[in-house]
Structures are given as C-alpha cells and as structure tokens.
Design a protein around this motif. Structure first.
Motif, short mmCIF file in Angstrom:
data_model
loop_
_atom_site.label_atom_id
_atom_site.label_comp_id
_atom_site.label_asym_id
_atom_site.label_seq_id
_atom_site.Cartn_x
_atom_site.Cartn_y
_atom_site.Cartn_z
N UNK A 20 -3.47 56.91 16.48
CA UNK A 20 -3.25 56.33 15.19
C UNK A 20 -3.77 56.97 14.02
N UNK A 21 -5.15 57.41 14.22
CA UNK A 21 -5.95 58.13 13.17
C UNK A 21 -4.97 59.42 12.78
N UNK A 22 -4.91 60.22 13.88
CA UNK A 22 -4.35 61.53 13.66
C UNK A 22 -3.00 61.41 12.78
N UNK A 23 -2.17 60.18 13.19
CA UNK A 23 -0.92 60.02 12.33
C UNK A 23 -1.15 59.79 11.06
N UNK A 24 -2.02 58.86 10.69
CA UNK A 24 -2.48 58.50 9.17
C UNK A 24 -3.19 59.56 8.50
N UNK A 101 -18.55 53.83 16.05
CA UNK A 101 -17.41 53.89 17.27
C UNK A 101 -16.72 52.88 17.80
N UNK A 102 -15.57 53.07 18.05
CA UNK A 102 -14.63 52.18 18.45
C UNK A 102 -14.69 52.14 20.02
N UNK A 103 -14.73 51.12 20.72
CA UNK A 103 -14.75 50.96 22.29
C UNK A 103 -13.48 51.47 22.67
N UNK A 104 -13.41 51.90 23.90
CA UNK A 104 -12.08 52.37 24.37
C UNK A 104 -11.22 51.24 24.80
N UNK A 105 -10.01 51.27 24.77
CA UNK A 105 -8.96 50.33 24.91
C UNK A 105 -9.17 49.24 26.23
N UNK A 106 -9.55 50.27 27.36
CA UNK A 106 -9.99 49.67 28.82
C UNK A 106 -11.02 48.77 28.53
N UNK A 123 -17.72 38.51 12.38
CA UNK A 123 -16.99 39.88 11.51
C UNK A 123 -17.73 40.93 11.22
N UNK A 124 -19.00 41.05 12.00
CA UNK A 124 -19.98 42.24 11.80
C UNK A 124 -19.48 43.48 12.08
N UNK A 125 -18.48 43.39 13.04
CA UNK A 125 -18.24 44.76 13.53
C UNK A 125 -16.71 44.76 13.44
N UNK A 126 -16.04 45.81 12.77
CA UNK A 126 -14.71 46.11 12.63
C UNK A 126 -14.28 47.32 13.47
N UNK A 127 -13.29 46.85 14.59
CA UNK A 127 -12.96 47.84 15.57
C UNK A 127 -11.91 48.74 14.99
N UNK A 128 -11.39 49.51 15.63
CA UNK A 128 -10.57 50.36 15.61
C UNK A 128 -9.06 49.74 15.79
N UNK A 129 -8.01 50.81 15.42
CA UNK A 129 -6.68 50.20 15.63
C UNK A 129 -6.05 50.56 16.95
N UNK A 130 -5.59 49.10 17.40
CA UNK A 130 -5.00 49.23 18.85
C UNK A 130 -3.47 49.18 18.76
N UNK A 131 -2.84 50.24 19.55
CA UNK A 131 -1.46 50.46 19.20
C UNK A 131 -1.11 49.57 20.46
N UNK A 132 -0.81 48.41 20.72
CA UNK A 132 -0.18 47.89 21.83
C UNK A 132 0.86 46.55 21.28
N UNK A 133 2.08 46.64 21.63
CA UNK A 133 2.88 45.68 21.47
C UNK A 133 3.35 45.22 20.15
N UNK A 134 2.89 45.79 18.82
CA UNK A 134 3.32 45.37 17.56
C UNK A 134 3.47 46.40 16.94
N UNK A 379 -8.91 52.67 10.84
CA UNK A 379 -8.26 53.97 11.00
C UNK A 379 -8.15 54.52 9.37
N UNK A 380 -7.81 53.56 8.58
CA UNK A 380 -7.61 53.81 7.19
C UNK A 380 -8.98 54.17 6.53
N UNK A 381 -10.08 53.62 6.83
CA UNK A 381 -11.45 54.00 6.34
C UNK A 381 -11.93 55.21 6.91
N UNK A 382 -11.62 55.80 8.18
CA UNK A 382 -11.79 56.84 8.66
C UNK A 382 -11.07 57.98 8.08
N UNK A 383 -9.74 57.71 7.60
CA UNK A 383 -8.96 58.59 6.98
C UNK A 383 -9.92 59.10 5.68
N UNK A 384 -10.08 58.00 4.77
CA UNK A 384 -10.79 58.46 3.56
C UNK A 384 -11.96 58.98 3.93
#
Length: 524
Positions: A20-24, A101-106, A123-134, A379-384
């Motif tokens: 997802x990060x690569x695409x963005x 760092x974002x934990x792996x989906x597993x 809300x102290x931790x904001x994870x990465x973007x999970x590409x499942x379902x939606x 992913x947006x913040x990592x892109x910036x």
C-alpha cells in the motif's frame, strides 16, 4: 518411485502495508487527492480533520453532559467527581515522523472470540494500512485515473457536423462508422474495404468502397481542416484546399506536396526546385506555408482528442537570500483522522454485559474499518516523510543549480547517490523521481531532470550529461541552417571544449533532445 525431499528456501515478500505504501508513494499529487476521496467513500471510520478537532469535540460533549446533569455536582457519594479526578481524560498524542514500525498482519489476526479492545481504546499507537476486504482490488494498477474533460471530444464534434450534412440514412450509417475509425491524431488508417466488411457484419449494411469514399470526402470537409485523411500527404493537401487558390504560394505548395512529396520529406530542396522550375523566393515561400500546416489535426484545438494534464508540483522550493527553503505541497499532507464514533462503539461493546453473536459480528466489522483507517493514515505520513527526505537530499546535492538555475551547474547524480545518502533502496528513490515535480523560481522541473550520468573532462572532473546536452543544444541553435553540422563535427567541437565524448554519444544525446539529423535540419 516417489520421493519426499525437504528443502530450505529463503524468500522475501512484501507485507500488505508495504504494498500500500509503494502504491501511494509512486502516484502524483493530483491522483493522491482522488485516492483519498475514494478511501473516504469506502471507509466510514476515516474522516477529514486533525486530532485537535477531535479533542475539542470530546471536550464539548463532556461539558454538555455535565450541564445537562444538575445533580452531578451535588452527588452524595461524589462518585462522578472522584472518577473525573482519579482518571484523567486521555489526550490524543501528536504523531511524529518517522512513524513507528507496523506489526505484520499475521500478528494482528485474532479469533473473534478473543478480541483485544485495548488496541482500539488507546490511540497512542497508529498502525499501518491493512489491505483486507475493503480496499481496492489487485487490478488497481491497471486502472487509469479519469480526467475531467470540460470540452466536447473530437468524435462528438464530428458527429454533430454529420447531423447537419445532407445525407440519407445509409450515408449517415457509413459516416458514423468512418468517424468511429478516426485515430487520436485525426487520421483514418484502416482500409476502406475493411470498413465495408465491418458495416456488413455489424450493421448488415451492404456498401461499396466508392460509396464509402464519397462519404469520406464529406467528412474531410468538416472542421478541423485535414480531418479524416489517410496519410500525411492527403492531410496537407486537404488543408491547402481551404486556402485561397489564387495565391501563387498555395499553388506552388500543392505542386510540391503532389509531385515531390518524397523529396520534401527528405528536404532535398535542390531537386524540388529543379523538377518544378521554381525560383528561390517561390520555393522558400511555399515551404514556409507548408510548415505552418497541422500534421495532426485530431490532437489540437478546442475539440481535439488530446487531454491537457496540468502539472501540480509536489514540492515548493524558495530562495530567501541564498537560503533554500523546501516545503511539501499542502495537497500531499491531508488532515485525516480515525472517526471517534467508531472508537465509542468499542467502548460500548467493552462495557456491555451481554455479548451475543451479532454484537461480535458488528465489532469485527468495526475492527476491520479501524485497521484500514489507521493503516491508511500511517501510509500517507510515511509517504510525506519519504518525499521530504528524498527531495531534501536532491536539493543539497544540486545546491548550486537551485541557487542560480544554470544548467551548467548541475552535478552528475544517479539514483544510487540519493539512495545511499537517505538510507533507502534505489527502487524507492526511483518511484519518487519518476512521478514527482518541484516548483522553483526558474520553473517547474520533474525530479528525474536532476539525475544524469557523468562525462569525463580534460580537467579530470566529471561533467553532468545534462550540461553536455545543454551545450550541444546551444551549438546546434547557433549553426548555419543552410549548412547544419553533422554529428562528426559536433563531436569535434565538444572535444575542443574539453568534453571527452564519442560520436555515437553525440547522436544519442541529439535524439534525446528531439533534434533531427543534419540533413533534416537544413533550411532555405
């Protein structure tokens, strides 16, 4: 005989959040806005706004609840006040770059019966973007972002003109088929017999090549001039037919295109003058008239097929008395947050005494949307962060150029140089450089403009290939157009200036600058 073998393999796979990060990262600013709007539509847990707005909303809701409960202040056991003082309200933390760092989906996959709500109540931790379902499907890369088209297309314009032509029903059907066969540059490259076969099979309409050619002549009278031509020679003649036929320059131009078109394409002007018996002034005026004609009538004009894409710079670089200031375009830094309503759903579920199957199904859905929203924000913040680090390194590397805008000040720079400086992979830098642009005081430049190879000089230093191209262009612009310089002569002139360059390299740079060979640069 079957055998069972065991092999140990080491494979490297991208996690969903990395994909997802690569695409963005590789999409430009204009497409990023559309991508964010798309995500806001499909994910109700994602909202526009920053975390400060959420803090004010929570404070307003608490004040409103306190005002609506007049007995709260005089509660006999003071339970409400004690809770307020003993358990301070959680504050939304400010997320700093780089993101953790974002934990792996597993690691995040859990059974519905063992849902851990603490990850979502805090809300102290904001994870990465999970590409499942939606999220978008695997075919996202194959889709093209639609462009707004404020003007009518060329096909629509031709169909409108066809409606005003005095044609019967059969001729109109032939005309629509011909208009549908026009390419983007305004030509019909299909054979008329093939178009006749299409009419027979698709519309059960029997016709002949002369009938189709008669309708084609009608279409060729439409605007823009030259539309519907089958080759360049016919396109130029169609445009000359609309000129004043009494003009001698038009007459000479038509003779040149009709009788000596091959010599004209090769710029053999002496042969043209000899065959047509033209004076120097007559030949010069006729050639000048032909050069003003449009070789691609379908690609220009207000009704042309070509869509204009405006470049939106991803970076803005300003010069403040020698101090270069780099900022990211505000469109690359949207204010996004996780919906507080969805967090309240988890709070309500955690306090509920009875948790049935429907409640678990609902909270699973909310969990998925929260994952998607938090991972998209990350992913947006990592892109910036990646964009700023890459561009900041480029500015430091090409500091002299950004101060003066002189192409001769460009240093040789390859993707590996920037990748080593910022500690990232070359492919990451390539994705940033191939689709991004920077606005400077000297204009807007694509980032790939600053990457070039080095050319050895007599002084022992390396000069940028961009610098050599700039000098090569200046030499060609200053040459005598009646006797243009060959690649051999250009090589000797560059060598005389101290650039050790071969003739084939001169030819390669000339082609990259879209400069034709010496014979085609010749003018009268």
């Amino acid at each position: 005989m079957q055998r069972l073998d065991m092999k140990q393999l080491l494979q490297q796979k991208l996690s969903p959040q990395q994909i997802q990060f690569i695409k963005l990262l590789q999409i430009p600013t204009a497409e990023l806005e559309a991508r964010i709007k798309e995500e806001l539509e499909v994910n109700p847990a994602l909202e526009e706004g920053d975390d400060q707005d959420e803090e004010f909303e929570e404070q307003d809701r608490d004040d409103e609840d306190f005002d609506n409960d007049p007995d709260a202040e005089f509660d006999s056991d003071n339970s409400t006040l004690d809770e307020d003082f003993d358990e301070p309200r959680d504050e939304q933390p400010e997320v700093e770059l780089p993101v953790a760092e974002v934990p792996e989906p597993e690691e995040r996959q859990q059974d519905n019966d063992d849902l851990d709500l603490s990850d979502y109540l805090n809300d102290d931790e904001i994870a990465g973007y999970k590409m499942q379902g939606d999220g978008p499907g695997e075919d996202e890369d194959d889709r093209e972002m639609p462009l707004a088209d404020t003007s009518g297309s060329l096909i629509d314009s031709l169909l409108d003109q066809l409606g005003f032509a005095s044609l019967d029903e059969k001729q109109e059907a032939i005309g629509r088929q011909l208009i549908g066969s026009i390419d983007g540059d305004g030509y019909i490259r299909r054979d008329l017999s093939a178009i006749a076969n299409d009419l027979a099979f698709s519309q059960n309409l029997e016709t002949s090549v002369p009938e189709i050619e008669a309708v084609l002549r009608v279409i060729q009278s439409f605007d823009p001039a030259g539309i519907g031509a089958r080759d360049l020679q016919e396109c130029l003649l169609l445009q000359l037919e609309r000129r004043h036929q009494d003009d001698p320059d038009v007459e000479h131009a038509e003779r040149i295109i009709t009788d000596t078109f091959e010599e004209f394409t090769k710029k053999h002007y002496s042969r043209i003058q000899q065959r047509l018996d033209l004076e120097d002034d007559e030949l010069k005026d006729a050639i000048a008239l032909i050069l003003k004609l449009n070789p691609k009538p379908g690609g220009t004009g207000p009704v042309g097929m070509g869509k204009v894409q405006y470049i939106i710079p991803d970076f803005i670089l300003t010069n403040d008395n020698g101090q270069l200031n780099l900022t990211l375009n505000a469109r690359n830094a949207p204010e996004l947050r996780v919906s507080p309503a969805y967090t309240e759903m988890f709070q309500a579920y955690d306090k509920a005494s009875k948790k049935d199957a429907k409640m678990k199904e609902a909270v699973t859905f909310v969990k998925q949307k929260l994952d998607s929203a938090k991972w998209f924000i990350d992913a947006i913040r990592q892109r910036q962060n990646t964009l700023l680090r890459t561009m900041d390194s480029i500015v430091r590397y090409q500091h002299d150029f950004f101060l003066e805008g002189d192409e001769s000040k460009l240093r040789p720079m390859i993707l590996k140089d920037i990748a080593q400086e910022i500690g990232m992979d070359i492919s990451t830098v390539s994705r940033v450089a191939n689709s991004k642009a920077v606005q400077t005081e000297f204009g807007i430049y694509p980032l790939k403009y600053f990457f070039s190879e080095g050319i050895a000089t007599d002084s022992g230093e390396d000069a940028s290939s961009r610098e050599v191209k700039h000098i090569l262009k200046e030499i060609i612009e200053g040459e005598s157009k009646s006797r243009p310089l060959s690649d051999d002569k250009l090589e000797k002139m560059l060598n005389a200036r101290g650039y050790n360059i071969a003739r084939r390299t001169v030819a390669k740079y000339r082609e990259q600058l879209n400069i034709p060979v010496a014979r085609l640069r010749k003018e009268l």
